[in-house]
Design a protein around this motif. Structure first.
Motif, PDB file in Angstrom:
ATOM      1  N   SER A  41     -12.003  -2.411  -1.517  1.00 47.65           N
ATOM      2  CA  SER A  41     -11.385  -1.210  -0.968  1.00 47.65           C
ATOM      3  C   SER A  41     -12.421  -0.102  -0.894  1.00 47.65           C
ATOM      4  O   SER A  41     -13.357  -0.041  -1.706  1.00 47.65           O
TER       5      SER A  41
ATOM      6  N   GLU B  54      -7.997   5.487   2.511  1.00 48.04           N
ATOM      7  CA  GLU B  54      -8.320   4.296   1.729  1.00 48.04           C
ATOM      8  C   GLU B  54      -8.068   3.061   2.585  1.00 48.04           C
ATOM      9  O   GLU B  54      -6.971   2.868   3.117  1.00 48.04           O
ATOM     10  N   ALA B  55      -9.103   2.222   2.719  1.00 51.76           N
ATOM     11  CA  ALA B  55      -8.999   0.965   3.460  1.00 51.76           C
ATOM     12  C   ALA B  55      -9.227  -0.188   2.492  1.00 51.76           C
ATOM     13  O   ALA B  55     -10.146  -0.136   1.663  1.00 51.76           O
ATOM     14  N   THR B  56      -8.385  -1.225   2.586  1.00 57.34           N
ATOM     15  CA  THR B  56      -8.455  -2.347   1.653  1.00 57.34           C
ATOM     16  C   THR B  56      -8.361  -3.659   2.413  1.00 57.34           C
ATOM     17  O   THR B  56      -7.503  -3.818   3.293  1.00 57.34           O
ATOM     18  N   TYR B  57      -9.246  -4.597   2.051  1.00 58.10           N
ATOM     19  CA  TYR B  57      -9.184  -5.957   2.590  1.00 58.10           C
ATOM     20  C   TYR B  57      -9.085  -6.929   1.416  1.00 58.10           C
ATOM     21  O   TYR B  57      -9.779  -6.775   0.408  1.00 58.10           O
TER      22      TYR B  57
ATOM     23  N   PHE C 115      -4.972  -6.681   5.262  1.00 58.28           N
ATOM     24  CA  PHE C 115      -5.740  -5.464   5.465  1.00 58.28           C
ATOM     25  C   PHE C 115      -4.772  -4.294   5.462  1.00 58.28           C
ATOM     26  O   PHE C 115      -3.679  -4.374   6.057  1.00 58.28           O
ATOM     27  N   SER C 116      -5.153  -3.211   4.799  1.00 60.61           N
ATOM     28  CA  SER C 116      -4.305  -2.020   4.785  1.00 60.61           C
ATOM     29  C   SER C 116      -5.164  -0.776   4.892  1.00 60.61           C
ATOM     30  O   SER C 116      -6.335  -0.775   4.484  1.00 60.61           O
ATOM     31  N   ILE C 117      -4.569   0.265   5.438  1.00 61.57           N
ATOM     32  CA  ILE C 117      -5.223   1.561   5.508  1.00 61.57           C
ATOM     33  C   ILE C 117      -4.179   2.638   5.265  1.00 61.57           C
ATOM     34  O   ILE C 117      -3.060   2.567   5.789  1.00 61.57           O
TER      35      ILE C 117
ATOM     36  N   SER D 153       0.815  -1.216   0.000  1.00 62.79           N
ATOM     37  CA  SER D 153       0.000   0.000   0.000  1.00 62.79           C
ATOM     38  C   SER D 153       0.847   1.264   0.000  1.00 62.79           C
ATOM     39  O   SER D 153       0.338   2.355  -0.276  1.00 62.79           O
TER      40      SER D 153
ATOM     41  N   ASP E 158      -0.023  -1.837   6.885  1.00 62.33           N
ATOM     42  CA  ASP E 158      -0.405  -3.084   6.211  1.00 62.33           C
ATOM     43  C   ASP E 158      -0.309  -4.228   7.206  1.00 62.33           C
ATOM     44  O   ASP E 158       0.678  -4.318   7.956  1.00 62.33           O
TER      45      ASP E 158
END
Length: 949
Positions: free
Chosen positions: A946, A170-173, A189-191, A133, A207
């Motif tokens: 995301s 931005e949040a992503t799984y 998971f990342s933000i 990320s 991350d």
């Protein structure tokens, strides 16, 4: 999938205007004059330019291109690309891995590819430390760059450019798995959050990734579950494909396994070695014993990891602030914490190498084994050597890694023509490594020594006249279950190693437009860099004292310092002439003064010739070097167990001619051969304080073409050549053995230590030994157009090797010679002649679909486990007589994404659509395949969601 930086004007403009804030330590604006175009720094040069078309070929990979393939392991993604070659360690590397992921350009070893983050060295080249990320793009310089960056930039440079201009949250799984091997699970998971303010910008993110373990036994691929080996000239026809075992009359494989079996193998002075034929886990009697045969082997395959588990958390924060028009400050902070694990078959406890009871037989022979007076010993005589697989206790290796990197720097403009960049870079890496399942020598000596049963029925160590308290006698004779938990607890000791490595660099650079010529300004700059590396690695006291099973050795302590001066200039020679839109010469030079060895001077010369608008001819020539690291210089002797066969073994004695037999007997081997029929030998590896840097040169020449008459098309083709001398390497154990006994080369005999005819250890320490070369052609093509109401884009990236030579030992002629490895699998490495990536993508409004193909050409190999230890004879099944093949592979992946109007993006993908299984390669070290090159788990899938705020 991959965009070359020398593409259409739209790509160049986007990089200059949209990504300038993420460029390598570059101020966003060169001057207050609004008419001036921004200059940025491109990998391979410290000079900031308005034109990304340079003399050195470079490939740029964007974060979006990684995302469409569901990438969390950045290193694995890069290694799959066409520009990479070789087989570096990955998280799929179980035996010999450490949970890290590395990359390798040109098949020249990962240590000859320099990894940078924003143009500066990270504390580790392990891509596990780099969160996906954080990345805006990756620039891969396919050219040597020692004149710019110093040591290690031999094959090229991989430069991670981070997201400095991100706005919002931005949040992503993401989750992924495989259809057939459903234990192949990974969740992440990342933000990321970013904010711009009047005089600066700030980005912060984290991350988290967890990858589950996969055992070889979780796969239904036959050879991953069974240790097959090949014999017979037709083996390449019936075995190499995915574990086909050639059963029946045409069978040409057999189950090898390990001679360290759960039922044991016991060497006696009175006759052939014995094993427990009953193997029922109880107290063995003499009637339970029978002769050990080649059929008594243990299947270690299913219990080895095929993919190693890890859990990691990465945090990063970056920001810059402009004090005024002439001074900006920037900061980069990265923190990485990883826990990882490898797991092997249970300890193959072997008193030939490992601690045990040391005694003297009645005839005066010293031995290391089991006492005749041990209560559980059914033979009534001393066991001179005991081999026994300790299934009661597993064997694993765990790492707890914490890394920290901090950069602080100042940059700005001196006036309209000059700029500066001064930065300090500090990195700290701390690792705690724990080995589980190893055994402790002093307790083993007591447990394997004399013992007796007392009046209460207890088994007591020692003798009735001299009992040993707090000791548990060990029963290695009864088979699985005969070693109780109490016995295991007494002899088992977790071993903890620790290391601390620090990196410090201070860099100062000033550059700009020096003087104006008719064709333009000479631009250039000069700089100074100080770098210091320190390492303190402490091994567990049991390893340090040689009192445990497994690999033993002392820790490493040392430091390296280097002071460097460097400069580079671009000189405009001609401009605005027919056939010469622009002709520039580039020159760079660097002087590095090391405290551990001699200084080094490297240089690079380049030519950039814009023939007509859109057509660039380019070429570079330069010198490169790689300095030995602290481990290579200062690490003490430690154990290794390379694959090698003793030519003087009893199992091979009948195949030897009189010359070879005489060489063996001259080294103390008895007539009839040694007792060593093992496939692995004990070797001593370690550093060498007399090592000098590797030196070499690189050459590239090529074209970049973006024709005006085909909008959106970009083509590049480059020829490249690398030659390296004084390569830091070691003579392999197998080469020393074959050269000494089969070839009679006395210099190689010096690497072999025997006691009473048996190999004590082999020397595999590092020396400046050999030479290597690599030559090839890179081709890239990009094409983008509007079609079907949306946007179509295609990319083709292809690398073709013309040559990849190593200086190797020829066991037929018993001499060192250059050997072309192109198209071969050798030294546990795949040297594919061709690697190709093709991507086609289509985007329509909020929907996009992406197709990717990854092609790897076939390779051949001939080094088999048990063939090749006899003199070369066309009628024998020996090394060099039979080529075994691995077919070419092509993997197909497809991904679809949809952007919802409320900021959610959903992506799903299926990789390895055609369910290609890994190829069988007998000589491969991990799982009889190349775990770094081929996909191991068949058809797989991922899903990512995301949300942007």
């Amino acid at each position: 999938m991959y965009k070359n930086s020398l593409l259409a004007n739209s790509v160049r403009f986007a990089l200059i205007s949209g990504a300038a804030a993420a460029a390598l330590s570059a101020p966003a604006v060169m001057a207050a004059d609004e008419d001036k175009v921004e200059r940025i720094e491109v990998t391979g040069s410290r000079i900031k330019r308005t034109d990304l078309e340079t003399a050195s070929p470079m490939t740029t990979i964007t974060a979006e291109q990684m995302a469409v393939q569901g990438i969390q392991d950045v290193g694995q993604f890069l290694q799959n690309s066409a520009v990479m070659s070789g087989s570096p360690a990955m998280t799929t590397t179980n035996n010999g891995g450490n949970g890290g992921t590395f990359v390798e350009l040109r098949g020249l070893g990962s240590s000859r590819t320099l990894v940078l983050v924003n143009g500066r060295r990270p504390v580790s080249s392990d891509f596990q430390s780099i969160p996906s990320s954080m990345i805006e793009r990756i620039e891969v310089l396919k050219d040597g760059a020692s004149a710019t960056y110093g040591a290690d930039a031999v094959a090229g440079v991989v430069n991670i450019i981070t997201r400095r201009d991100f706005e919002g949250i931005e949040a992503t799984y993401q989750t992924s798995n495989s259809f057939d091997v459903d234990t192949n699970k990974q969740n992440s998971f990342s933000i990321v959050a970013g904010k711009a303010f009047e005089d600066g910008h700030f980005v912060v993110g984290a991350d988290y990734v967890k990858q589950d373990a996969v055992y070889q036994g979780d796969s239904d691929v036959n050879f991953l579950n069974n240790p097959w080996v090949i014999f017979g000239s037709e083996a390449e026809e019936s075995f190499w494909k995915n574990g086909l075992i050639g059963e029946g009359e045409n069978a040409n494989t057999y189950f090898l396994g390990s001679g360290s079996t759960p039922c044991g193998q016991y060497y006696l002075a009175s006759g052939p070695s014995q094993t427990n034929g009953t193997c029922d886990g109880g107290i063995a009697t003499l009637d339970d014993m029978r002769d050990f045969t080649d059929a008594d082997t243990y299947n270690y395959n299913p219990v080895n990891y095929l993919q190693t588990p890890y859990e990691k958390l990465n945090f990063f924060a970056e920001g810059h602030f402009e004090f005024n028009d002439h001074v900006s400050v920037y900061s980069e902070t990265r923190i990485n914490h990883r826990q990882s694990r490898q797991e092997l078959a249970a300890v193959p406890y072997d008193t030939r190498y490992d601690p045990a009871y040391s005694g003297v037989t009645p005839d005066g022979t010293e031995f290391n084994g089991v006492s005749a007076d041990n209560y559980y010993n059914p033979f009534g005589e001393d066991v001179l050597r005991s081999r026994r697989r300790m299934l009661e206790g597993g064997r694993s290796f765990e790492q707890d890694v914490t890394r920290f990197q901090q950069v602080i720097g100042f940059e700005g403009d001196i006036n309209d023509n000059y700029y500066y960049d001064v930065n300090y870079n500090y990195g700290h890496s701390q690792t705690a490594s724990t080995d589980f399942g190893q055994l402790y020598g002093p307790n083993l000596a007591k447990a394997m020594g004399p013992s007796f049963q007392d009046a209460d029925g207890n088994i007591v160590c020692g003798t009735p006249d001299a009992p040993i308290s707090d000791c548990v006698s060990m029963n290695v004779f009864g088979g699985p279950g005969s070693i109780t938990q109490e016995m295991l607890d007494y002899v088992t000791a977790p071993l903890i190693d620790s290391s601390v490595y620090t990196l410090q660099t201070f860099t100062a650079f000033v550059g700009g437009d020096v003087v104006e010529l008719p064709a333009g300004y000479i631009s250039g700059g000069i700089g100074y860099e100080y770098r210091k590396e320190e390492l303190e690695a402490v091994n567990d006291s049991g390893k340090f004292m040689g009192e445990v099973t497994g690999n033993k050795g002392k820790g490493t302590s040392g430091s390296l310092e280097v002071n460097s001066l460097f400069g580079e200039f671009v000189v405009p020679v001609l401009a605005d002439l027919p056939g010469v839109e622009r002709l520039d010469l580039k020159a760079g030079i660097r002087f590095d003064d090391f405290d551990a060895f001699d200084s080094a001077t490297t240089y690079q010369l380049g030519l950039e010739w814009d023939i007509v608008d859109g057509l660039l001819f380019r070429s570079t020539y330069g010198t490169v070097f790689r300095a030995p690291g602290i481990y290579s210089l200062y690490s003490p002797e430690s154990d290794s167990f390379p694959s090698a066969i003793d030519p003087c073994s009893s199992g091979n004695w009948a195949n030897l001619d009189d010359f070879a037999k005489s060489n063996c007997m001259a080294d103390g081997v008895p007539n009839g051969g040694s007792n060593n029929n093992d496939a692995q030998q004990l070797a001593q590896v370690g550093g060498n304080a007399d090592l000098q840097p590797e030196e070499g040169d690189t050459f590239t020449v090529g074209f970049a073409y973006s024709p005006e008459f085909v909008d959106g098309l970009g083509l590049t083709v480059d020829y490249w050549a690398i030659e390296i001398d004084d390569v830091i390497d070691s003579i392999s154990a197998g080469d020393s053995l074959d050269g000494c006994y089969l070839g009679g080369v006395s210099d190689l005999c010096a690497n072999i230590e025997r006691t009473n005819g048996e190999i004590t250890y082999l020397n595999e320490k590092s020396v400046n030994l050999s030479r290597m070369t690599a030559k090839g052609i890179d081709f890239e093509a990009d094409y983008a157009l509007e079609a079907w109401g949306g946007d179509l884009a295609f990319n083709l990236s292809w690398t073709h090797f013309l040559e990849r030579e190593n200086q190797v030992y020829n066991t037929s002629t018993f001499t060192f010679e250059m050997r072309d490895l192109n198209g071969r699998f050798e030294n546990d490495t795949t040297y594919a002649t061709d690697k190709l990536n093709f991507t086609a993508s289509y985007a329509w409004e909020d929907f996009s679909i992406n197709y990717n193909a990854n092609y790897i050409s076939g390779v051949e190999y001939e080094d088999l486990t048990y063939w090749g230890t006899t003199p070369n004879d066309p009628d024998d099944l020996t090394k060099g007589n039979h080529q075994y093949g691995v077919d070419s592979f092509i993997y197909h992946d497809i991904t679809a994404s949809y952007n919802f109007e409320w900021g959610t993006k959903l992506s799903v993908g299926v990789t390895n659509l055609t369910d290609e299984l890994p190829p069988y390669i007998e000589s491969a070290f991990n799982g009889s395949t190349d775990e770094s090159t081929y996909r191991l788990f068949g058809r797989s899938w991922f899903m990512r969601i995301s949300q942007k705020f």
